[in-house]
Motif scaffolding. Sequence first.
Motif, PDB file in Angstrom:
ATOM      1  N   GLU A 161       1.503  -2.199   1.661  1.00 28.85           N
ATOM      2  CA  GLU A 161       2.775  -2.751   1.177  1.00 28.85           C
ATOM      3  C   GLU A 161       2.955  -4.150   1.727  1.00 28.85           C
ATOM      4  O   GLU A 161       2.964  -4.377   2.942  1.00 28.85           O
ATOM      5  CB  GLU A 161       3.955  -1.851   1.595  1.00 28.85           C
ATOM      6  N   VAL A 190       2.894  -3.175  -3.763  1.00 26.75           N
ATOM      7  CA  VAL A 190       1.963  -2.299  -3.049  1.00 26.75           C
ATOM      8  C   VAL A 190       0.598  -2.395  -3.726  1.00 26.75           C
ATOM      9  O   VAL A 190       0.494  -2.285  -4.949  1.00 26.75           O
ATOM     10  CB  VAL A 190       2.441  -0.832  -3.046  1.00 26.75           C
ATOM     11  N   PRO A 217      11.715  -7.117   1.404  1.00 22.20           N
ATOM     12  CA  PRO A 217      10.731  -7.170   0.315  1.00 22.20           C
ATOM     13  C   PRO A 217      10.474  -8.600  -0.138  1.00 22.20           C
ATOM     14  O   PRO A 217      11.340  -9.473   0.021  1.00 22.20           O
ATOM     15  CB  PRO A 217      11.375  -6.379  -0.813  1.00 22.20           C
ATOM     16  N   GLY A 226       7.160  -2.788  -6.252  1.00 22.77           N
ATOM     17  CA  GLY A 226       7.190  -2.890  -4.802  1.00 22.77           C
ATOM     18  C   GLY A 226       6.059  -3.607  -4.101  1.00 22.77           C
ATOM     19  O   GLY A 226       5.898  -3.431  -2.900  1.00 22.77           O
ATOM     20  N   TYR A 265      10.018   8.242   1.247  1.00 24.19           N
ATOM     21  CA  TYR A 265       9.577   6.858   1.476  1.00 24.19           C
ATOM     22  C   TYR A 265      10.030   6.470   2.881  1.00 24.19           C
ATOM     23  O   TYR A 265      11.002   5.736   3.067  1.00 24.19           O
ATOM     24  CB  TYR A 265      10.232   5.977   0.419  1.00 24.19           C
ATOM     25  N   ARG A 291      10.504   2.728   4.024  1.00 26.19           N
ATOM     26  CA  ARG A 291      11.601   1.935   3.470  1.00 26.19           C
ATOM     27  C   ARG A 291      12.958   2.625   3.556  1.00 26.19           C
ATOM     28  O   ARG A 291      13.983   1.972   3.733  1.00 26.19           O
ATOM     29  CB  ARG A 291      11.272   1.582   2.011  1.00 26.19           C
ATOM     30  N   GLY A 340       3.741   4.230  -5.068  1.00 30.67           N
ATOM     31  CA  GLY A 340       3.664   3.498  -3.797  1.00 30.67           C
ATOM     32  C   GLY A 340       2.684   4.057  -2.773  1.00 30.67           C
ATOM     33  O   GLY A 340       2.647   3.578  -1.651  1.00 30.67           O
TER      34      GLY A 340
END
Length: 467
Positions: free
Chosen positions: A386, A426, A396, A424, A186, A189, A233
Motif C-alpha cells: 500500500e 495498492v 492516502p 487505494g 482492514y 486503515r 486490497g
Amino acid sequence: MTAKTTPTLETLDKERVLHPATSIADHLRTGPRIMAEGSGLTLTDVNGRRYLDAVAGLWCVNIGYGRTEVADAMGAQARRLAYYHTFSSMSNEPQIRLADRLLGMVPGRMSKVFFGNSGSDANDTQVKLVWYYNNLRGKPRKKKIISRLGGYHGSTVASASLTGLPMFHRAFDLPIANVLHTAPPYYYRDATPGTTEEAYAAALAAELDALIEREGPDTVAAFIAEPVMGAGGVLVPPRTYFDRIQAVLRKHDVLMIADEVICGFGRLGRLFGSEVFGIEPDLVTVAKGLTSGYFPLSAVVLSERVWAVLQAGSAEVGAFAHGFTYSGHPVGAAAAMANLDVLLGEDMVGNSERTGSYLQASLRDRLEGQSMVGEVRGLGLIAGIELVADRASRRPLDATLKVGQQVAAHCLEDGLIVRALPVGNVIALSPPLCITRDQVDQVVDGLARAISAVGDELVRQGAWKAA
Ligand SMILES: Cc1ncc(COP(=O)(O)O)c(C=O)c1O
C-alpha cells in the motif's frame, strides 16, 4: 487506385474488441499489448518483448505457463469427447473423477460439486443455491446475502452485486436487492491506533451481528468472504476474525460461503484459505487455480448440510432447474485433473509456503524503508504493497495522481508485470506457485526501482514530498 492496407493487430483490436475492466478512452489512445507465448513465469508479446509475470495472469496461472502436460490432457480429451452436456443426468468420466478428487481436497463436510465456467457464474450459482435452500426449508423470507466492502466476487449481475467495489455498481444499476455490505477487515486503515487485532476482529463481528439483528435474522441467508481479500486490497484478516464471524453466523443460522477463487489451490501456502483461518464453509467457490487458467472452469462445492435440504426437497420441487451448457465440460475437467497432478506432484503448495515466506520477508526488507510504502502485507504467494502520501499519518495519496497505476506502468516498461488494484494505491503480487527465489529477487528489485522512480518523478513535478 489506392492500395488497400492490411490493418495491424493493434488497429484491429482497437476497432473490434471491447476489453473487460479497461478504460475505453485510454485503450483507444494506447492500444493493446498483445501476448503471444508463455513459459513458467515468462510471457512474450507479439513484438518479442519478454515479461516476468508476478501476478499469474489474473491471480490464476498457479502452475505457470506452458505446461504441455495440461495441453496434452486437453488435446487427448478433445479428440476423444470434446463436448457433451451434463443436463438430465448425462455425465462424462472427467467430471466424475474431478468431483471425487475435489471432495477429497476441499475442507469441511462436503457432499457435492456443481461445475460452471467462471468465478462469477459460480458465485451467481451460490446466490441461487442459498435462495433455493431457504425456499425448500420453508423460509422464503431468509434471502439476504452479506458480503464485504472491497470484496470481489465477480462481474455478472448477482456476483457484481456481491462485489463491494463502487466502480462495479456505478452506471450498471447494481447492486440488486437482497445484497448487503459490511466492513472489510482492514486493520491497517480502519482499526483505531492501539487496538489489538483481536479487539478489532471482535468489533467487526459485533458490527456484523448488529447488521443481522437490524435486518432481522429471519431475512439473512448467507455471508460470503474471500479468506484473504484480493482485489479489495490484499487484506489478511486480523487474528480470530473468522472464528468470531462464524460464531455470529451460527447464532443466526446464516450460511458461510468461502470464495476460494484466488486463495484456493495453494496461493496462501496451504491448499485452501479456509484451512489457514479455520473457516468451516457451508459452500465453497473455486475457479482460477482449478485449471490454472488453461480452461475456463469453476466449481461450487456444497456441504452435507446444504445438500441434505436439496435432496429432501427434490421430489416436491422437481428438477434442479439451474445449469450451463458447459457445466461439467469434459475438456475443462481433464485440464483440471492434469493441472492438479502438476500442482501436487511438484509440491507447488509447499513452494508457495516456503518461497512465499521469502517473498514476504524480502518485500518487507526492501520496501518498508521507502517513504511512499505504508504497509507490506500478505501471506504465502499473495502480497499487497500500500502506497501512501505519508507513512507516519498513513495519509492516502491523492487518488487523481494514480500512483499505483504509474508504478505498475513503470514495471511493465521494465519487463515486470505487477497489478495496481482498482482502489487505494495498492500494488498486488500473486505470482505462479512455481516461482523461484531468484525470480522473487527480480520481482522485488523491479518493484523497488519502480516505486523510487515514480516517487522521484512526483517530487520533481511538485506533486508529492517525501516525509
Ligand atoms: C475472489 C474472486 N471471486 C470471484 C472472481 C470472479 O471470477 P471470474 O473472473 O472467473 O468470473 C474473482 C476474479 O478475480 C475473484 O478474485
